[in-house]
Design an enzyme around this catalytic site. Structure first.
Site, PDB file in Angstrom:
ATOM      1  N   GLU A 140     -12.609   3.646  -1.410  1.00 31.27           N
ATOM      2  CA  GLU A 140     -11.805   4.519  -2.240  1.00 31.27           C
ATOM      3  C   GLU A 140     -12.079   4.010  -3.368  1.00 31.27           C
ATOM      4  O   GLU A 140     -11.731   4.552  -4.435  1.00 31.27           O
ATOM      5  CB  GLU A 140     -11.459   5.299  -1.343  1.00 31.27           C
ATOM      6  CG  GLU A 140     -11.596   5.716  -0.454  1.00 31.27           C
ATOM      7  CD  GLU A 140     -10.620   6.496   0.151  1.00 31.27           C
ATOM      8  OE1 GLU A 140      -9.367   6.596   0.229  1.00 31.27           O
ATOM      9  OE2 GLU A 140     -10.762   7.004   1.627  1.00 31.27           O
ATOM     10  N   VAL A 141     -11.085   2.876  -3.801  1.00 36.08           N
ATOM     11  CA  VAL A 141     -10.248   2.641  -4.638  1.00 36.08           C
ATOM     12  C   VAL A 141     -11.713   1.168  -5.386  1.00 36.08           C
ATOM     13  O   VAL A 141     -11.922   0.216  -5.315  1.00 36.08           O
ATOM     14  CB  VAL A 141      -8.993   1.854  -5.335  1.00 36.08           C
ATOM     15  CG1 VAL A 141      -8.551   1.445  -6.185  1.00 36.08           C
ATOM     16  CG2 VAL A 141      -8.560   2.786  -4.866  1.00 36.08           C
ATOM     17  N   HIS A 148      -6.449  -5.343   1.882  1.00 38.02           N
ATOM     18  CA  HIS A 148      -5.959  -5.404   2.335  1.00 38.02           C
ATOM     19  C   HIS A 148      -5.899  -6.040   3.859  1.00 38.02           C
ATOM     20  O   HIS A 148      -6.427  -6.925   4.745  1.00 38.02           O
ATOM     21  CB  HIS A 148      -5.959  -4.580   3.201  1.00 38.02           C
ATOM     22  CG  HIS A 148      -6.820  -2.739   3.270  1.00 38.02           C
ATOM     23  ND1 HIS A 148      -5.932  -1.291   2.719  1.00 38.02           N
ATOM     24  CD2 HIS A 148      -7.946  -2.208   2.493  1.00 38.02           C
ATOM     25  CE1 HIS A 148      -7.526  -0.921   2.149  1.00 38.02           C
ATOM     26  NE2 HIS A 148      -7.536  -1.453   1.951  1.00 38.02           N
ATOM     27  N   ASP A 167       0.490  -1.058  -0.095  1.00 36.29           N
ATOM     28  CA  ASP A 167      -0.133   0.286  -0.180  1.00 36.29           C
ATOM     29  C   ASP A 167       0.816   1.402  -0.096  1.00 36.29           C
ATOM     30  O   ASP A 167       1.928   1.596   0.802  1.00 36.29           O
ATOM     31  CB  ASP A 167      -0.965  -0.153   1.554  1.00 36.29           C
ATOM     32  CG  ASP A 167      -2.326   1.144   1.067  1.00 36.29           C
ATOM     33  OD1 ASP A 167      -3.273   1.144   1.145  1.00 36.29           O
ATOM     34  OD2 ASP A 167      -2.119   2.141   1.177  1.00 36.29           O
ATOM     35  N   HIS A 215      -9.960  -4.893  -4.191  1.00 38.55           N
ATOM     36  CA  HIS A 215      -9.048  -5.387  -2.637  1.00 38.55           C
ATOM     37  C   HIS A 215      -9.480  -5.905  -1.203  1.00 38.55           C
ATOM     38  O   HIS A 215     -10.073  -5.153  -1.306  1.00 38.55           O
ATOM     39  CB  HIS A 215      -7.534  -3.544  -3.093  1.00 38.55           C
ATOM     40  CG  HIS A 215      -8.791  -2.677  -2.556  1.00 38.55           C
ATOM     41  ND1 HIS A 215      -9.572  -1.484  -3.460  1.00 38.55           N
ATOM     42  CD2 HIS A 215      -8.693  -1.641  -1.538  1.00 38.55           C
ATOM     43  CE1 HIS A 215      -9.720  -1.021  -3.195  1.00 38.55           C
ATOM     44  NE2 HIS A 215      -9.190  -0.718  -1.617  1.00 38.55           N
TER      45      HIS A 215
END
Ligand code: 5GP
Ligand code: ZN
Length: 112
Positions: free
Chosen positions: A93-94, A100, A30, A98
């Site tokens: 947000e993206v 984390h 990240d 994904h």
């Protein structure tokens, strides 16, 4: 998707610190790590959210990535946390799905 930053990372059009790759999945550091180990695990193919993944091979490779990265970065013994922020209420947000992967230290709550 041509204007998706994570598609560009997956296609290696944008450089990132890649930590792992298999057939359907790539993982990288990240940009703004919140803890010692903060990786993002993504399918190479674009899916907006976790709800859109309809391919069992991609699911398998995401879980394979978790196992193999945990071993590779020696966080399999002490453990780690996997987080998926999904859509607006989840704080995504993206808009390229994904996971984390957080670890390398004792984690508090509300990191992301
Ligand atoms: P979200 O809030 O969508 O779950 O998390 C998006 C994550 O992507 C954030 O932790 C942010 O730091 C990371 N990020 C955003 N843009 C980039 C980028 O261009 N490269 C990398 N490596 N990480 C990014
Ligand atoms: Zn994408």
């Amino acid at each position: 998707m041509s204007d998706c930053i994570f598609c560009k990372i997956a296609n290696k059009e944008i450089t990132s610190d890649i930590v792992y790759e298999n057939e359907n999945v790539i993982a990288f550091k990240d940009l703004n790590p919140r803890v010692k180990i903060h990786f993002l695990i993504i399918p190479k193919k674009h899916y907006d959210t976790i709800l859109d993944i309809d391919d069992q091979n991609v699911m398998n490779d995401l879980f394979r990535a978790i196992r193999e990265i945990a071993k590779k970065y020696n966080i399999d013994k002490n453990g780690f946390r996997i987080i998926n922020n999904c859509k607006e209420d989840g704080g995504q947000e993206v808009m390229h799905m994904h996971l984390h992967m957080l670890g390398g230290e004792k984690l508090k709550t509300n990191i992301i």
